[in-house]
Every structure is written in structure tokens, then in C-alpha cells.
Scaffold this motif. Sequence first.
Motif, PDB file in Angstrom:
ATOM      1  N   TRP A 184       0.826  -1.202   0.000  1.00 48.20           N
ATOM      2  CA  TRP A 184       0.000   0.000   0.000  1.00 48.20           C
ATOM      3  C   TRP A 184       0.856   1.246   0.000  1.00 48.20           C
ATOM      4  CZ3 TRP A 184      -4.582  -0.868  -1.459  1.00 48.20           C
ATOM      5  CH2 TRP A 184      -5.275  -2.006  -1.059  1.00 48.20           C
ATOM      6  N   TRP A 185       0.569   2.133  -0.911  1.00 47.71           N
ATOM      7  CA  TRP A 185       1.287   3.399  -1.014  1.00 47.71           C
ATOM      8  C   TRP A 185       0.273   4.519  -0.863  1.00 47.71           C
ATOM      9  CZ3 TRP A 185       5.809   5.788  -1.068  1.00 47.71           C
ATOM     10  CH2 TRP A 185       5.891   7.075  -1.608  1.00 47.71           C
ATOM     11  N   CYS A 186       0.588   5.476   0.004  1.00 39.00           N
ATOM     12  CA  CYS A 186      -0.314   6.596   0.188  1.00 39.00           C
ATOM     13  C   CYS A 186       0.336   7.855  -0.395  1.00 39.00           C
ATOM     14  CB  CYS A 186      -0.613   6.815   1.667  1.00 39.00           C
ATOM     15  SG  CYS A 186      -1.672   8.250   1.932  1.00 39.00           S
ATOM     16  N   PRO A 187      -0.167   8.339  -1.528  1.00 39.17           N
ATOM     17  CA  PRO A 187       0.465   9.494  -2.180  1.00 39.17           C
ATOM     18  C   PRO A 187       0.420  10.738  -1.294  1.00 39.17           C
ATOM     19  CG  PRO A 187      -1.152   8.439  -3.618  1.00 39.17           C
ATOM     20  CD  PRO A 187      -1.329   7.855  -2.267  1.00 39.17           C
ATOM     21  N   GLU A 188      -0.613  10.869  -0.511  1.00 35.79           N
ATOM     22  CA  GLU A 188      -0.756  12.047   0.327  1.00 35.79           C
ATOM     23  C   GLU A 188       0.307  12.052   1.434  1.00 35.79           C
ATOM     24  OE1 GLU A 188      -2.894  14.387  -0.466  1.00 35.79           O
ATOM     25  OE2 GLU A 188      -2.191  15.648   1.201  1.00 35.79           O
ATOM     26  N   LEU A 189       0.466  10.913   2.097  1.00 32.40           N
ATOM     27  CA  LEU A 189       1.444  10.819   3.189  1.00 32.40           C
ATOM     28  C   LEU A 189       2.848  10.541   2.651  1.00 32.40           C
ATOM     29  CD1 LEU A 189      -0.642   8.646   5.692  1.00 32.40           C
ATOM     30  CD2 LEU A 189      -0.188  11.098   5.868  1.00 32.40           C
ATOM     31  N   LYS A 190       2.951  10.301   1.343  1.00 29.52           N
ATOM     32  CA  LYS A 190       4.221   9.959   0.692  1.00 29.52           C
ATOM     33  C   LYS A 190       4.912   8.811   1.413  1.00 29.52           C
ATOM     34  CE  LYS A 190       5.526  14.501  -1.141  1.00 29.52           C
ATOM     35  NZ  LYS A 190       4.880  15.388  -0.145  1.00 29.52           N
ATOM     36  N   THR A 191       4.156   7.808   1.762  1.00 32.40           N
ATOM     37  CA  THR A 191       4.777   6.675   2.432  1.00 32.40           C
ATOM     38  C   THR A 191       3.986   5.411   2.179  1.00 32.40           C
ATOM     39  OG1 THR A 191       5.528   5.793   4.547  1.00 32.40           O
ATOM     40  CG2 THR A 191       3.528   7.085   4.590  1.00 32.40           C
ATOM     41  N   VAL A 192       4.644   4.325   2.452  1.00 29.39           N
ATOM     42  CA  VAL A 192       3.995   3.033   2.358  1.00 29.39           C
ATOM     43  C   VAL A 192       3.302   2.730   3.677  1.00 29.39           C
ATOM     44  CG1 VAL A 192       4.502   0.572   2.241  1.00 29.39           C
ATOM     45  CG2 VAL A 192       5.533   2.132   0.620  1.00 29.39           C
ATOM     46  N   LEU A 193       2.165   2.108   3.594  1.00 29.24           N
ATOM     47  CA  LEU A 193       1.457   1.747   4.814  1.00 29.24           C
ATOM     48  C   LEU A 193       1.367   0.234   4.941  1.00 29.24           C
ATOM     49  CD1 LEU A 193      -1.495   4.284   4.670  1.00 29.24           C
ATOM     50  CD2 LEU A 193       0.536   4.413   6.093  1.00 29.24           C
ATOM     51  N   THR A 518       9.882   8.474  -2.682  1.00 25.21           N
ATOM     52  CA  THR A 518      10.112   7.460  -3.706  1.00 25.21           C
ATOM     53  C   THR A 518       9.796   6.067  -3.164  1.00 25.21           C
ATOM     54  OG1 THR A 518      12.402   7.256  -2.969  1.00 25.21           O
ATOM     55  CG2 THR A 518      11.945   8.797  -4.773  1.00 25.21           C
ATOM     56  N   GLY A 519       9.178   6.011  -1.995  1.00 20.51           N
ATOM     57  CA  GLY A 519       8.881   4.704  -1.422  1.00 20.51           C
ATOM     58  C   GLY A 519      10.038   4.146  -0.639  1.00 20.51           C
ATOM     59  N   GLU A 520      10.977   4.998  -0.282  1.00 19.45           N
ATOM     60  CA  GLU A 520      12.064   4.539   0.574  1.00 19.45           C
ATOM     61  C   GLU A 520      11.934   5.194   1.936  1.00 19.45           C
ATOM     62  OE1 GLU A 520      16.039   3.573  -1.497  1.00 19.45           O
ATOM     63  OE2 GLU A 520      15.343   5.449  -2.357  1.00 19.45           O
ATOM     64  N   SER A 521      12.567   4.589   2.923  1.00 19.68           N
ATOM     65  CA  SER A 521      12.478   5.147   4.270  1.00 19.68           C
ATOM     66  C   SER A 521      13.369   6.385   4.358  1.00 19.68           C
ATOM     67  CB  SER A 521      12.920   4.100   5.287  1.00 19.68           C
ATOM     68  OG  SER A 521      14.187   4.391   5.793  1.00 19.68           O
ATOM     69  N   PRO A 522      13.150   7.240   5.348  1.00 22.13           N
ATOM     70  CA  PRO A 522      13.999   8.427   5.523  1.00 22.13           C
ATOM     71  C   PRO A 522      15.462   8.048   5.683  1.00 22.13           C
ATOM     72  CG  PRO A 522      12.090   8.529   6.980  1.00 22.13           C
ATOM     73  CD  PRO A 522      12.079   7.181   6.346  1.00 22.13           C
ATOM     74  N   LEU A 523      15.735   6.810   6.095  1.00 25.32           N
ATOM     75  CA  LEU A 523      17.123   6.393   6.273  1.00 25.32           C
ATOM     76  C   LEU A 523      17.885   6.409   4.954  1.00 25.32           C
ATOM     77  CD1 LEU A 523      16.663   3.343   8.682  1.00 25.32           C
ATOM     78  CD2 LEU A 523      17.471   5.632   9.246  1.00 25.32           C
TER      79      LEU A 523
END
Length: 880
Positions: A184-193, A518-523
Motif C-alpha cells: 500500500w502506497w499513500c500518495p498524500e502521506l508519501k509513504t507506504v502503509l 520514492t517509497g524509501e524510508s527516511p534512512l
Amino acid sequence: MNKLTPPGVSSSYVFSTPESSTPMATNCTDYEPSRIEAHWREYWDRNGTFRAPDNSDKPKYYVLDMFPYPSGAGLHIGHPEGYTASDILSRYKRGRGFNVLHPMGWDAFGLPTEQYAIKTGTHPSETNARNIVNFRAQIKRLGFSYDWSREIDTTDPGYYRWTQWIFLQLFKRGLAYVDERPVWWCPELKTVLANEEVIDGRSERGDHPVERRNLRQWVLRITAYADRLLEDLKSLDWPDSTKRQQEAWIGRSEGAEIEFPVADTENETLKVFTTRPDTLFGATYMVVAPEHPAVRNIVTPEYREAVDRYVRQATQKSDLERTDLAKEKSGVFTGAHAINPINESRIPIWVADYVLISYGTGAIMAVPAHDERDYEFATTFDIPVIQVIQNPGAPAEERDQPPYTGPGKLINSGSFSALDSDEAARRITERLAEEGRGRATVQYRLRDWLFSRQRFWGEPFPVVWIPEEDYDRLEPHLRPEQPVHYRSEGRGWYAAALDESQLPLELPEVESYQPSGTGESPLANESAWVDVWYDTRTGATIAATEPKPDGDRWISARRETNTMPQWAGSCWYHLRYLDPHNDQAPVDPKLFEYWGTPDYYIGGAEHAVLHLLYARFWHKFLHDIGVVTDPEPFKKLFHQGIILGEDGEKMSKSRGNVVNPDSVIEEHGADSLRAYLMFLGPLEAMKPWKSQGIEGIVRFLKKVWREVIDREGNRQGKIVDGEETDSQTLRLLHETIKKVGEDIEALRLNTAISQMMIFVNHIQKTDTVSLDTARTLVRLLAPFAPHLAEELWERLGGSPSVDHAPWPEYDPARLESETVKVVFQVNGKFRGDALVAKSADQDAVLATAREQDRVAAHLDGKNIRKVIYVPGKILNIVAT
RNA sequence: GCCCGGAUGGCGGAAUGGUAGACGCUGCGGACUUAAAAUCCGCUGGCCGUAAGGCCGUGGGGGUUCGAGUCCCCCUCCGGGCACCA
């Protein structure tokens, strides 16, 4: 010898001499919960009253709560519900002579803290520390008997070091691998859930739409344990509904894999899974999932465009849309045909999204006569329906109405006709196996566990990625049993283990907690952390910003930038409490040998499959590698029910029906809150809070106070030294000891409190009560209202802590009496009662009954047909 | 759709097949008090009755039993879980 002890009550209470010790109780004259509770909380803290020593001759008893996520919102009323129940059990077991381990900690990795960090830039560990301080203070206010020296925090590097260590063991044994998967990708939160963070196609936080994206994910091979996770459920003392949920989640089904050659191809075959090989002669078409890799190979040129279009549409649909049962079946013909291996018949191959790529082989043989879904599809697209099973039960006119999905006799099935379906399934599978075209198999609904999150606030993975050309140089102990590999932008990468000495691999300081988009973690943005020199011989790393060490064993590598999901830390925390400060191992085997697994686990039913399944998996793995000697973590489980708001609705801020534990304590005291939470109803039931209801408990505790302490603050004059002399009081006391003890063992805490109320109501009406009776009452009350009990215990001459005084024993002889009340019935209806001698026989009781006017009146003019006498209970006269 | 769990006074609930409604809340009446609060005492399922007592009553309908809230069958409603898993 000890005249102070009533018969049957254990006599080893220790009493302090008030003159020789500083007074430990307060000098309250009235019941003042705030003073008394603060006083005893401080006493317990100072004296370490609830420390559970590791070296003890006593038998152990381990009571575990599901540890909380320390949210900024503070304690919810549901927390103290379960925690009070477990605390009552713990305190009771201490009285029963057990060395009780009752710990508490923090499941502190989690999304809200990270979201707060994104918004404010505050480091999650800072927020977390603040929340824990607040949560701990709130929990302590309830007077739980936790051994706080064993407190754990899953975000503490000293803890997650061992979470990482366990992952490393999984990795090395081939139970962790990477796979490109839709997430699951949330474009609004720019993160995967995570799946559990998505509700009906929208994000749990913020209610934004989510979509599927393919990303590289870590996956744990929980399916390798599917059979054991299912089988061992039987041995667990858990709520049935929870066992059933896990059973359904694992979803074992037996059947066969059957290979269908694709017509007019070299050696293309489609493999299907079916639970009904007996219906093979009825297969009139096949379906492959839109994502099935064979689709491209088998589709014929004239159908290619339509199939491409359909596949594209299907893959764009959300899971929700695809599983919406209300919608019509859809699909397209591929132009290709398959050959049924049992009778060589040629059947069309379709693509349809009612077949899921993620279950079985992603392809099915469709038997419309005996499967509802296939029947619906076949009627939509005018595909023939061939009946091969006869319904034995139904009336003749319905018998052959498709679809029939039950068992029966085979027809239209060649040499297998006339066999029963069970037998036929076996024989057909055998035949296919002989010919190498199929075999019996077992499928599970359970999927491997998607274990990575594209987040900052989680445990970093203790692995690095090395270029594929360097993999040969990697020492065997740093390699997994099965190589873990992926390709990206034309380069191949292999996963390599960090050495254990590198643990904990701590989270770096980062500029921003904002996901990269881009679907990567902040790390992934922290190249100073991500890029390292890696020692292929030892598994050591140093930052790539340092000069490369000499020697060709050092190579350039990248750290994994995903982190583990919140579930990781809670998979093994029950073990860490046994040995929370060990820096050599997750848990010392000697300590495990003494403490073992929890004897009782109390927590909400919302974790029925997730946490409870994941933790069983890890525990079994730890068992397999010799860390623990027991294959199951939680033998006995209890779910507390949900507490609703006063309006009978689920508590929520928006409804404004939230009950705050702190304000209840401020108003009525922690003891009242504890006892009221237990008094509301059965622990497992969903039940509404009533703010008026707590008044009854407050009155009860005040009543107990006043029965013991007079208005000047002295011991009540009615309390006299010596044995209890009143036989009625004594009998009721022993009944109460019995009921309270038995009810606590079964967590029927509401009725335990009722019984104590009955007893207190009784002694309130007596002129005197013995000191021993008063002490026994206080001892029984202690698990429920521990602060009040400590206070009264000491003021009755007991020595703190009341928790360490032995639990009273009841004397069965005291429960008996010379006379018993027998209820008289005429034709099953109550018509009076009488006290009769226990030894009285039926005739004597019948005579007594007939003397009563009321009984006689109902017998008047009737003949007695029958008399039923249940000795000591009931006499029923059947008369007409 | 399938699988569980549940339904008892005005309310939360209690009842190994044996007096349905323990215990608590609410309400009503009384004691104490100048008064109130607190505390204590009594009553509190419905209907009839001055009372003694009678009849009815555990979601609805049937059944088993001397006797059913409890066991069996059917139905209604509520809560939870799963949901195209071949």
C-alpha cells in the motif's frame, strides 16, 4: 497456640510492635484515598515490595500483560481494566506462596511518534521518553504490583539489539528473504502503509486514499511453520474464538496439484490447485489470474489486445474493488486451450480476476457444476456445465440443479463413475501421480509475513547489501542458507549479515523524518549511515566516510534502509522480562528454566491473529535454535472485554464519551477505580461505564474503612481480640474465603467483589467482630484495593506488606451446618421452604412439607402421584 | 454469504437442570440533622388483592423433564470474525 487465628485460617501472620517501629500507616480518621494511596505507593517503591527474585525456592508464577504503546494521548480506561485483573491474580498468587513475576514495559516503536516527528522535527526517542514518563506515572497511580526493575522498552538499543539478533538468526537459516511485492502506497502521506494501517482502501491516519505499488520487501517465511502453528493450537488454553481465528487465518486445505498441458505449445503447462480432484471430469474451462506469468506466453495473437486491456484494468483495481462480491464476474478468453490430463478433453483458458495470484498456483480448473463461483462465471460467459457428482440428499427435482458443492457419487467420470467423491478424489490423485501429472498437496491461506516498513522509527535490519561480484568472497557464516538477491538498475545485490558484535545497529540522527517520496524510508537519505565498508570475513562495518581499510576483504556495501514493523519487538518481549539487562544473550537459559513462559497472559482480543500469531512463530523458531525449551509462548490466554462510554457507544474523542482514568482516580481513588472496573461485569464482556455506578464501590470501601477504624482514627471498639465466636459470621467468612479464592482463579472478579459486599453487609449488622475476622477480610480485599488494605492491615497490627501475608484457607467443615433449607414445590412451583435436619429422609421432609398450610392448600383434593426429593435442596410433590 | 458469541427488572449484572433477579446503581419511604450532605434502616419485575396470597414473567415459537434462564429444534434481533483462498 495462636489464639488469634480462626480455625482453618493460616496462622503465620507477622505482626509488628507499634512502639518499636516508626508508624508506617497514615493517621487518617476518614477514608482518604489520595493520602493513603500516595503513602503506600511510596512505601512499595522504597521497599521494592514487588521485586521478583531470580533465586527463590518458591514455585514461580508468571503473569503477563500485553504491554502498551505509550501514546501521547495517555492511558485509556481499557488499559487498567486488563491490568487490574492481572494484578489481582498476581497479588493473590503471592499470597498463595508463589514467587510472582509481574512485569511491565513499552511497545514503543510506532507510527504516531514518527508522524509527530515529521510534523515537529522532534526526535521520536525524545517524544517516546516523554510519553513513557507520563504513561509510567499513570500506571503507577493504579497501584499495580509490577517489578519495575524489569521494565523494558522495545526502542532501547539494549533491547532491539536482541530483536536484531533474532532477525539475524532467521536470516541465516533462510527464513528471511526479499521479494518484490505489491504494498500500500499513500500518495498524500508519501509513504507506504502496512496492511493493518489501511482501512477500506484509505489510510488509518488522515483518511487518504491508498494504492498498490510494487516494492522490494523483506518477508519472513512464517509459512514454513504453518503446520506446527496450526497443530499446536490444540494444546493451548485460549478462548475458542481466538483459536478459531488463527485456524482460519492459517487456512490449511488438502487437495491436489494437477498439471494441464497447454494445447498447441511446445511444453507449456498450467499447474492448478484443487481441493476437489474428484470433479476433474467436470472441468469445462480454466482460469489464470491476471498477474499469472503464463498469460503472455499462451495468449493467441487475435486475443492479445483484449487480454492486455483486461490485465491492465485488473491490476489497477484496488483489492477492495477486486474482492467486492456484489460485482459481476469478469474475464476474457485467451484464445488458448488446455488438455484435461484425465480425459484429454480440450478446454478453453480464460483470464479472470476472481482467481488470485497469491493463493495456490494462481490458476484453477473450473468446474461450474460443483463450484458456485465457477458456475456464476460459466453462466455469464455461456460455458458448458457438466455434472459429475450426484447430490444424494436433496429431493429428486432439486437433486441435479447446479451448482452442488457437497459430496456424492461420481457420474460422467469414465472408470471413476459410481465411486464416492472421497474415494474418487484419492484414486484420481493417485492416477495422476503415477502419470507424473499431479500429486496430493496441502495449501495454506497463510502468506509469508511482510516484514519491512519504509519508516524511520523501527529496528534497522542488521544486514548490508553487497555487489554480486563480491559475493564469492563472503565468509559462509555471513551468508544465509539461501542467497538473498535482487537486481536494480542493471546491478545485482546480495544481502550479507552483520556480525553479532556489530549489534545493536542503532538508528542514525537524521536531518528530516519526512519520507523520501520514492517509497524509501527516511534512512535512505542518510548516506553517511547507509554507505559503509564491509568486512567480508568478519561482518564488521565502518562508515564509508572513513578511509577504506587495507586488504581486499573490505568492500563497499550499503545498509538496508527499511526498518522492522512494530510487531517485531513484541514477538519475544515475554522472554526479555526474565533477564532484561543481559548483554550476552536475549535471555539466560538458566533464568528461562526457572521462569519459563507466562502462566497467564491477559490482553485484548484485537491481537487475536497478528501479535499472537507472530509471537508464536518467533517463539517456535527460538525453540528450534535452542534459545528456549518450550515450543509455545502463551499457554493460557484471557481477553478482557471492551469498556464502552456511558452512552453505550465505543469511546472516542469525537463522541466526547471518553473516561479518563486520572480524573476518576482524583475523584474517587485508585482502589475504587480498580474495584469498579472489575465490578462492572464479567471481565471478558463488552460493557458500558457508568459514572454513577462507581459510587457503590466507593461506599463499599468506606464501609470497610469504618468497620475497622472509628471516627477518632482508632481501631473500632466492636473489633475484639480472639477467635470469631459467632457461628453465622464464621460460616459466612469461610464461604467468602472460598468464593473469593475460586473466583480470582477463574477471573470472575465481579462476583468475588459481590461476595465481599455480602460479607461486609453482614458484619455491619453484628455487634462485635473478631480481630481475626477483620484481618481475614482485609487480606481478601487486598488484591482488589491494595492501598486501603495495606493501611488497614497495618492498623490492625499486621506488618506490611499485606501482599506477603499468606492467603487464608477456608475450612470445609465450617461451610456445613446441622440444618439445611429445603424448598417445597407442588408440581414444580415454589410453595414454601423449611429448615430441616441434614440427615432427614424423604418421608420426614414430606411430612414437614404437608404440615405447611400453603403446601397443604395446593395438595387439597389431589392425589400425590410422585415425590422427588433432592436431599438438602428441594422436595417436589407431583399431584393431580 | 459463512463461522462464532449474545439477548434476564428502569440500568450494570447474578444464578452445578432445583425459590429467577444475588451484588450494585437508580427511584421511593423513613431515621439522624435547625437544614442539607454524608451515614444508617426499609421497599423497589408486572398485574390482581387491605392482607394472606394468586397469576404472569429470562427476545419469539415448539420440544425434552417431576422441574428449563440453563438442554434440544426452528425463528428474530444485536455484537464480533472471515469473506471469490479454488
